[in-house]
Design a protein around this motif. Structure first.
Motif, PDB file in Angstrom:
ATOM      1  N   HIS A 111       0.477  -1.187  -0.063  1.00 61.58           N
ATOM      2  CA  HIS A 111       0.186   0.027   0.102  1.00 61.58           C
ATOM      3  C   HIS A 111       0.922   1.238  -0.066  1.00 61.58           C
ATOM      4  CE1 HIS A 111      -0.139  -0.505   4.748  1.00 61.58           C
ATOM      5  NE2 HIS A 111       0.931  -0.394   4.217  1.00 61.58           N
ATOM      6  N   TRP A 112       2.007   1.227  -0.276  1.00 60.41           N
ATOM      7  CA  TRP A 112       3.077   2.631  -0.524  1.00 60.41           C
ATOM      8  C   TRP A 112       3.846   2.134  -1.634  1.00 60.41           C
ATOM      9  CZ3 TRP A 112       8.166   3.004   1.192  1.00 60.41           C
ATOM     10  CH2 TRP A 112       8.740   2.243   2.145  1.00 60.41           C
ATOM     11  N   THR A 113       4.644   3.105  -2.184  1.00 60.15           N
ATOM     12  CA  THR A 113       5.252   3.044  -3.506  1.00 60.15           C
ATOM     13  C   THR A 113       6.438   2.011  -3.470  1.00 60.15           C
ATOM     14  OG1 THR A 113       4.835   5.445  -3.988  1.00 60.15           O
ATOM     15  CG2 THR A 113       6.421   4.462  -5.065  1.00 60.15           C
ATOM     16  N   ARG A 114       7.323   2.040  -2.546  1.00 64.14           N
ATOM     17  CA  ARG A 114       8.482   1.271  -2.793  1.00 64.14           C
ATOM     18  C   ARG A 114       8.194  -0.224  -2.921  1.00 64.14           C
ATOM     19  NH1 ARG A 114      12.298   1.711   1.669  1.00 64.14           N
ATOM     20  NH2 ARG A 114      11.527  -0.053   2.683  1.00 64.14           N
ATOM     21  N   PRO A 115       7.494  -1.031  -1.788  1.00 68.48           N
ATOM     22  CA  PRO A 115       7.094  -2.281  -2.096  1.00 68.48           C
ATOM     23  C   PRO A 115       6.053  -2.575  -3.116  1.00 68.48           C
ATOM     24  CG  PRO A 115       5.916  -1.361  -0.143  1.00 68.48           C
ATOM     25  CD  PRO A 115       6.895  -0.194  -0.555  1.00 68.48           C
ATOM     26  N   CYS A 116       5.462  -1.524  -3.608  1.00 68.50           N
ATOM     27  CA  CYS A 116       4.448  -1.725  -4.663  1.00 68.50           C
ATOM     28  C   CYS A 116       5.301  -2.021  -6.171  1.00 68.50           C
ATOM     29  CB  CYS A 116       3.366  -0.792  -4.756  1.00 68.50           C
ATOM     30  SG  CYS A 116       2.019  -0.739  -3.360  1.00 68.50           S
ATOM     31  N   VAL A 117       6.168  -0.861  -6.387  1.00 68.17           N
ATOM     32  CA  VAL A 117       6.856  -0.869  -7.573  1.00 68.17           C
ATOM     33  C   VAL A 117       7.950  -1.979  -7.497  1.00 68.17           C
ATOM     34  CG1 VAL A 117       8.515   0.577  -8.962  1.00 68.17           C
ATOM     35  CG2 VAL A 117       6.464   1.665  -7.662  1.00 68.17           C
ATOM     36  N   VAL A 118       8.460  -2.313  -6.528  1.00 69.82           N
ATOM     37  CA  VAL A 118       9.548  -3.450  -6.560  1.00 69.82           C
ATOM     38  C   VAL A 118       8.638  -4.564  -6.855  1.00 69.82           C
ATOM     39  CG1 VAL A 118      11.081  -4.672  -5.218  1.00 69.82           C
ATOM     40  CG2 VAL A 118      11.221  -2.365  -5.005  1.00 69.82           C
ATOM     41  N   SER A 119       7.594  -4.897  -6.152  1.00 69.44           N
ATOM     42  CA  SER A 119       6.969  -6.198  -6.327  1.00 69.44           C
ATOM     43  C   SER A 119       6.569  -6.153  -8.007  1.00 69.44           C
ATOM     44  CB  SER A 119       5.855  -6.316  -5.441  1.00 69.44           C
ATOM     45  OG  SER A 119       6.159  -6.507  -4.175  1.00 69.44           O
ATOM     46  N   LEU A 120       5.859  -5.228  -8.445  1.00 71.21           N
ATOM     47  CA  LEU A 120       5.236  -5.039  -9.648  1.00 71.21           C
ATOM     48  C   LEU A 120       6.319  -5.434 -10.700  1.00 71.21           C
ATOM     49  CD1 LEU A 120       2.742  -4.010 -11.287  1.00 71.21           C
ATOM     50  CD2 LEU A 120       4.208  -1.928 -11.854  1.00 71.21           C
ATOM     51  N   LEU A 121       7.761  -4.845 -10.546  1.00 69.40           N
ATOM     52  CA  LEU A 121       8.795  -5.381 -11.550  1.00 69.40           C
ATOM     53  C   LEU A 121       9.591  -6.741 -11.176  1.00 69.40           C
ATOM     54  CD1 LEU A 121      10.008  -1.478 -12.238  1.00 69.40           C
ATOM     55  CD2 LEU A 121       8.310  -2.777 -13.574  1.00 69.40           C
ATOM     56  N   THR A 122       9.102  -7.166 -10.165  1.00 73.42           N
ATOM     57  CA  THR A 122      10.101  -8.398  -9.773  1.00 73.42           C
ATOM     58  C   THR A 122       8.914  -9.733  -9.719  1.00 73.42           C
ATOM     59  OG1 THR A 122       9.945  -8.080  -7.453  1.00 73.42           O
ATOM     60  CG2 THR A 122      11.931  -7.327  -8.493  1.00 73.42           C
ATOM     61  N   SER A 123       7.987  -9.448  -9.653  1.00 72.05           N
ATOM     62  CA  SER A 123       6.650 -10.429  -9.661  1.00 72.05           C
ATOM     63  C   SER A 123       7.190 -11.336  -8.327  1.00 72.05           C
ATOM     64  CB  SER A 123       6.732 -11.389 -10.719  1.00 72.05           C
ATOM     65  OG  SER A 123       5.775 -12.305 -10.538  1.00 72.05           O
ATOM     66  N   ARG A 124       7.620 -10.692  -7.125  1.00 67.89           N
ATOM     67  CA  ARG A 124       7.664 -11.266  -5.911  1.00 67.89           C
ATOM     68  C   ARG A 124       7.170 -10.401  -4.751  1.00 67.89           C
ATOM     69  NH1 ARG A 124      12.643 -14.256  -6.482  1.00 67.89           N
ATOM     70  NH2 ARG A 124      12.326 -15.108  -4.387  1.00 67.89           N
ATOM     71  N   TYR A 125       6.631 -11.302  -3.600  1.00 68.55           N
ATOM     72  CA  TYR A 125       6.026 -10.540  -2.609  1.00 68.55           C
ATOM     73  C   TYR A 125       7.002  -9.551  -1.953  1.00 68.55           C
ATOM     74  CZ  TYR A 125       2.137 -13.762  -3.349  1.00 68.55           C
ATOM     75  OH  TYR A 125       1.079 -14.277  -3.898  1.00 68.55           O
ATOM     76  N   PRO A 126       6.689  -8.360  -1.139  1.00 71.31           N
ATOM     77  CA  PRO A 126       7.400  -7.675  -0.770  1.00 71.31           C
ATOM     78  C   PRO A 126       8.425  -8.220   0.262  1.00 71.31           C
ATOM     79  CG  PRO A 126       5.295  -6.454  -0.720  1.00 71.31           C
ATOM     80  CD  PRO A 126       5.388  -8.203  -1.294  1.00 71.31           C
ATOM     81  N   SER A 127       7.945  -9.195   1.133  1.00 70.53           N
ATOM     82  CA  SER A 127       8.948  -9.947   2.048  1.00 70.53           C
ATOM     83  C   SER A 127       9.808 -10.719   1.623  1.00 70.53           C
ATOM     84  CB  SER A 127       7.949 -10.856   3.211  1.00 70.53           C
ATOM     85  OG  SER A 127       7.204 -11.684   2.541  1.00 70.53           O
ATOM     86  N   GLU A 128       9.696 -11.229   0.304  1.00 68.30           N
ATOM     87  CA  GLU A 128      10.503 -12.224  -0.520  1.00 68.30           C
ATOM     88  C   GLU A 128      11.721 -11.336  -0.974  1.00 68.30           C
ATOM     89  OE1 GLU A 128       8.538 -15.793  -2.528  1.00 68.30           O
ATOM     90  OE2 GLU A 128       7.621 -14.122  -3.240  1.00 68.30           O
ATOM     91  N   THR A 129      11.496  -9.979  -1.351  1.00 70.09           N
ATOM     92  CA  THR A 129      12.536  -9.123  -1.789  1.00 70.09           C
ATOM     93  C   THR A 129      13.626  -8.770  -0.758  1.00 70.09           C
ATOM     94  OG1 THR A 129      11.413  -6.923  -1.160  1.00 70.09           O
ATOM     95  CG2 THR A 129      10.965  -8.194  -3.358  1.00 70.09           C
ATOM     96  N   ARG A 130      13.094  -8.949   0.629  1.00 66.92           N
ATOM     97  CA  ARG A 130      14.113  -8.834   1.532  1.00 66.92           C
ATOM     98  C   ARG A 130      13.921  -7.307   2.042  1.00 66.92           C
ATOM     99  NH1 ARG A 130      17.063 -13.348   2.459  1.00 66.92           N
ATOM    100  NH2 ARG A 130      16.084 -15.335   1.610  1.00 66.92           N
ATOM    101  N   LEU A 131      13.560  -6.471   1.318  1.00 67.75           N
ATOM    102  CA  LEU A 131      13.455  -5.063   1.703  1.00 67.75           C
ATOM    103  C   LEU A 131      12.214  -4.727   2.825  1.00 67.75           C
ATOM    104  CD1 LEU A 131      13.610  -3.713  -1.678  1.00 67.75           C
ATOM    105  CD2 LEU A 131      15.496  -3.894  -0.134  1.00 67.75           C
ATOM    106  N   PRO A 132      12.336  -3.935   3.646  1.00 71.91           N
ATOM    107  CA  PRO A 132      11.719  -3.653   4.602  1.00 71.91           C
ATOM    108  C   PRO A 132      10.209  -3.100   4.256  1.00 71.91           C
ATOM    109  CG  PRO A 132      13.132  -2.245   4.966  1.00 71.91           C
ATOM    110  CD  PRO A 132      13.614  -3.020   3.882  1.00 71.91           C
ATOM    111  N   VAL A 133       9.072  -3.512   4.718  1.00 74.43           N
ATOM    112  CA  VAL A 133       7.938  -2.958   4.271  1.00 74.43           C
ATOM    113  C   VAL A 133       7.308  -1.823   5.418  1.00 74.43           C
ATOM    114  CG1 VAL A 133       5.366  -3.178   3.690  1.00 74.43           C
ATOM    115  CG2 VAL A 133       6.970  -4.847   2.974  1.00 74.43           C
ATOM    116  N   VAL A 134       7.759  -2.000   6.714  1.00 70.67           N
ATOM    117  CA  VAL A 134       7.384  -1.189   7.902  1.00 70.67           C
ATOM    118  C   VAL A 134       8.061   0.139   7.730  1.00 70.67           C
ATOM    119  CG1 VAL A 134       9.053  -1.973   9.273  1.00 70.67           C
ATOM    120  CG2 VAL A 134       6.835  -1.135  10.163  1.00 70.67           C
TER     121      VAL A 134
END
Length: 456
Positions: A111-134
């Motif tokens: 629900h905010w830009t970084r995890p949305c764009v990263v997931s959109l362009l990697t086809s991976r869930y935010p937690s799978e990218t190892r980047l913090p969502v919080v």
């Protein structure tokens, strides 16, 4: 810059201009130096610090007859009801959607830009990218884990002969920022302007397309105007502001400001689409209009609160605070003659993770990178099945949406104060019956929260 003894680039930066526009990109045609041995020199003169970065030599590869370009246009915080009957002042978005295949229930992974764009362009869930969502900040360890875990779409396309470029106002796609990471773009042109970056982003995009239309390319354009921090010009504000309504409802001013920004974004999106057609790119280019996430703008959500980061936060007029449909649900329009049917509307829910597999399917690119999504082409042609379950992650919360009928949200149990506030108490779980409506306006919400009435 020197090639041999010849000066090829000379520019003077005033301090004020340098601060405003981080980097200046330059290109040199080296054709006349072919077959010669020359030395490249990068020189800075005068006071202050000047930096040269990422010099690259490449031979542009022209697009083949059956190879499509890709232009992805994201409008920040674009609400899924815009350009419909309730918010009609968006003619460019509406007309483009009508000639495209429109996915009306495109559920983003966060629900905010970084995890949305990263997931959109990697086809991976935010937690799978190892980047913090919080949180915004990213540690060096988290960045290293990210680079080991994913292979973004721009990198895949670069390996297949595409020139990949981002023209944006999006600080999250810079590794130099403590809150950003690289997404594999060959070139990034970013415009961090306080209010009117949309003008610069669109003008630069048109300029780049004019000079590179014969290349095989992937262009990502990010328009940030609808962010509530933007200040729309008075001519846009007048279209959505009503003094009588503001006197009756103090939220109308905030809503009018947001809608005026989306009207502003709509106008410049129209300029970009017009330029694509005038350059003759529309027949050979897949153009996608979408959003990184939505925005809570329904006044019925004014009373809603959550406890996040040890403080009580209203969710109205913002994003990144809840997992309401207004934040997660957006619309995506895909336009490409002969591939996506004109005027096709897909009501079935899909996931933002389906974006990368769809692009690779259209371009006929095989890649073995792990992806969580699936191609949307069958759905666009009326043959595919709906995603029965869509999973998403937020700040200190996560949830899933089941076939558009039920939605379950769970807040972190490790932090006692975190959760959804109901009757002045914090609840850890929300269960929505999305088909059970209690008023004429309830279809604009998520439905009835069965879990918020009690702790379950």
């Amino acid at each position: 810059g020197l090639v041999g003894s010849e000066m090829c680039i000379r520019d003077r930066y005033r301090r004020k201009r340098f601060i405003k526009s981080y980097w200046k990109n330059e290109k040199i045609d080296l054709g006349e130096y072919g077959g010669r041995e020359v030395e490249f020199s990068f020189i800075t003169e005068g006071s202050g610090i000047g930096l040269w970065a990422n010099p690259a030599i490449y031979q542009p590869r022209e697009r083949g007859e059956k190879e499509y370009n890709v232009i992805l246009i994201l409008i920040d915080s674009l609400h899924y009801q815009l350009a419909e009957e309730k918010f009609p002042n968006h003619p460019s978005i509406k007309s483009f959607s009508e000639i495209s295949t429109l996915f009306k229930s495109f559920i983003m992974a966060s629900h905010w830009t970084r995890p949305c764009v990263v997931s959109l362009l990697t086809s991976r869930y935010p937690s799978e990218t190892r980047l913090p969502v919080v949180r915004f900040g990213i540690s060096d360890l988290e960045k290293n884990l990210y680079y080991q875990s994913v292979k973004p779409l721009p990198k895949i396309l670069d390996e297949n002969g595409y020139y990949t470029i981002a023209i944006t106002e999006n600080i999250f796609i810079f590794d130099t920022a403590d809150c950003g990471v690289e997404l594999g773009f060959k070139e990034i042109r970013d415009f961090q302007c306080k209010y009117y970056s949309t003008v610069d982003v669109v003008a630069e995009s048109i300029k780049w397309l004019s000079a590179n239309r014969n290349k095989k390319f992937f262009l990502y354009v990010h328009i940030n105007a609808p962010d509530l921090k933007a200040r729309p010009a008075l001519k846009y504000f007048k279209r959505s502001f009503n003094l009588k309504r503001m006197l009756q409802d103090d939220s109308h001013l905030r809503l009018s400001r947001f809608l005026a920004s989306t009207v502003y974004a709509d106008e410049y999106f129209g300029k970009l689409v017009k330029a694509i057609r005038e350059l003759g790119l529309n027949k050979q280019t897949l153009v996608i209009l979408g959003a990184d996430h939505g925005q809570v703008i329904n006044p019925l959500h004014k009373p809603d609160r959550c406890n996040y980061d040890h403080r009580e936060c209203p969710v109205y007029g913002d994003n990144g605070k809840s997992l309401l449909d207004e934040e997660l649900k957006v619309k995506y329009a895909f336009n490409l003659d002969g591939v996506f049917p004109e005027g096709q509307v897909v009501e079935k829910q899909v996931s933002g993770l389906d974006f990368v597999p769809t692009i690779l399917d259209i371009l006929n690119i095989q890649d073995t990178t792990l992806q969580r999504g699936k191609s949307l082409l069958p759905l666009a042609k009326g043959r595919g099945e709906e995603r029965k379950v869509v999973f998403f992650e937020g700040r200190q919360c996560r949830g899933l949406r089941i076939a558009g009928k039920w939605k379950y949200i769970q807040w972190d149990r490790d932090i006692p104060t975190t959760g959804w506030i109901v009757d002045n108490r914090v609840v850890k779980e929300q269960l929505y019956d999305c088909l059970l409506y209690t008023s004429d306006a309830a279809d604009e919400l998520d439905g009835v929260d069965l879990g918020g009435r009690r702790i379950i």
